[in-house]
Design an enzyme around this catalytic site. Structure first.
Site, PDB file in Angstrom:
ATOM      1  CB  SER A 132      34.804  56.959  72.708  1.00 56.10           C
ATOM      2  OG  SER A 132      35.308  55.913  73.529  1.00 56.10           O
ATOM      3  CE1 TYR A 185      39.144  56.780  69.267  1.00 56.12           C
ATOM      4  CE2 TYR A 185      38.913  56.130  71.573  1.00 56.12           C
ATOM      5  CZ  TYR A 185      38.386  56.241  70.294  1.00 56.12           C
ATOM      6  OH  TYR A 185      37.093  55.827  70.053  1.00 56.12           O
TER       7      TYR A 185
END
Length: 280
Positions: free
Chosen positions: A135, A149
């Site tokens: 990401s 995360y």
């Protein structure tokens, strides 16, 4: 000859769009999901070019079974896409040890399980492509409420860079994919978990969380079908990039991080480099 792909986390989101695009383009595809019914409903039943596999990426035996069944059906595996994962929102103080470890178990150790089980086959055949879907939050971490995360995706960036160097002698290429915001269900409750015990003081975290859930969700600028096309084109390149940032927003954030790091390097260079032993 068309390549054989193994895609994890394929019952929804970017993984599903990739599988659909691959099958429409004539590739042979094995796809995994925690629930076989979800995958079959989304893509279809087993066929000559497609096998749906119920797989828990956190379970080594389950992953090994998926790899074995893929090779038995297609004869080989050319491309692996480590796409399985989920988002976790919450301040570091709010998230329990169990909540944090679960996110690492899926996003990090799940991908490592797949890599360990597929590499013996790829080394033997002397070729292979591995896409590790991280990401932009694995490159820049300044998002309140997404620390854990981000940590899982930063970890993926780190081990992927090492992996690329380790497997290069075997003809295996690694690409770290860092998407920005793509219009999938990633920000829905099914893919984005929140703390069981919120702390009222973290108003900034709640605000960011609400923006993601209510404003970004469904309005993301990225088209997942175009992202799927990018995966396929990169897989066909002789010398694919190690880092693939997907989306204009990902590019903008990456460039801002690079500029910020360069500024810190320049500002403190004299002090930070005057640390060596001085010999007479």
């Amino acid at each position: 000859m068309k390549k054989v792909w193994l895609v994890t986390g394929a019952s929804k989101g970017l993984g599903l769009k990739l599988v659909e695009k691959l099958l429409a383009s004539g590739y042979q595809v094995a796809a995994t999901s925690r629930k076989l019914d979800d995958l079959q409903k989304a893509v279809g039943e087993k066929s000559e070019n497609f096998i749906p596999l119920e797989t828990d990426v956190t379970d080594e035996a389950s992953v090994e079974k998926a790899v074995r069944e893929t090779i038995a059906h297609f004869g080989n595996i050319d491309v692996v896409v480590n796409n399985a994962g989920y988002g976790l929102a919450g301040a570091l103080e709010e998230l329990t040890d169990a909540e944090s470890r679960e996110n690492f178990d899926v996003n990090v150790f799940g991908a490592l399980n797949v890599i360990r089980k597929v590499l013996p086959h790829m080394r033997e055949q002397g070729s292979g492509r591995i896409f590790n879907v991280a990401s932009i939050a694995g490159f820049i971490g300044s998002f309140p409420g997404f620390g854990i995360y981000c940590a899982t995706k930063f970890a993926m960036h780190g081990f992927s860079e090492s992996l690329a160097a380790e497997v290069e002698p075997f003809g295996i290429k690694v690409t770290i994919v860092s998407p920005g915001y793509f219009r999938t269900g990633f920000l829905s409750s099914a893919s984005l978990k929140v703390p069981k015990h919120e702390i009222g003081a973290y108003e900034n975290v709640r605000q960011v969380q609400k923006v993601h859930e209510n404003e970004y969700n469904g309005n993301q600028p990225g088209d997942p079908e175009k992202a799927a096309t990018a995966f396929i084109k990169i897989a066909e390149q002789q010398n694919p990039p190690l880092h693939l940032f997907l989306g204009q927003d990902a590019y903008d954030l990456a460039e801002s991080k690079i500029k910020a790091v360069q500024k810190d390097l320049d500002t403190e260079k004299e002090l930070a480099t005057a640390t060596a032993f001085v010999t007479a």
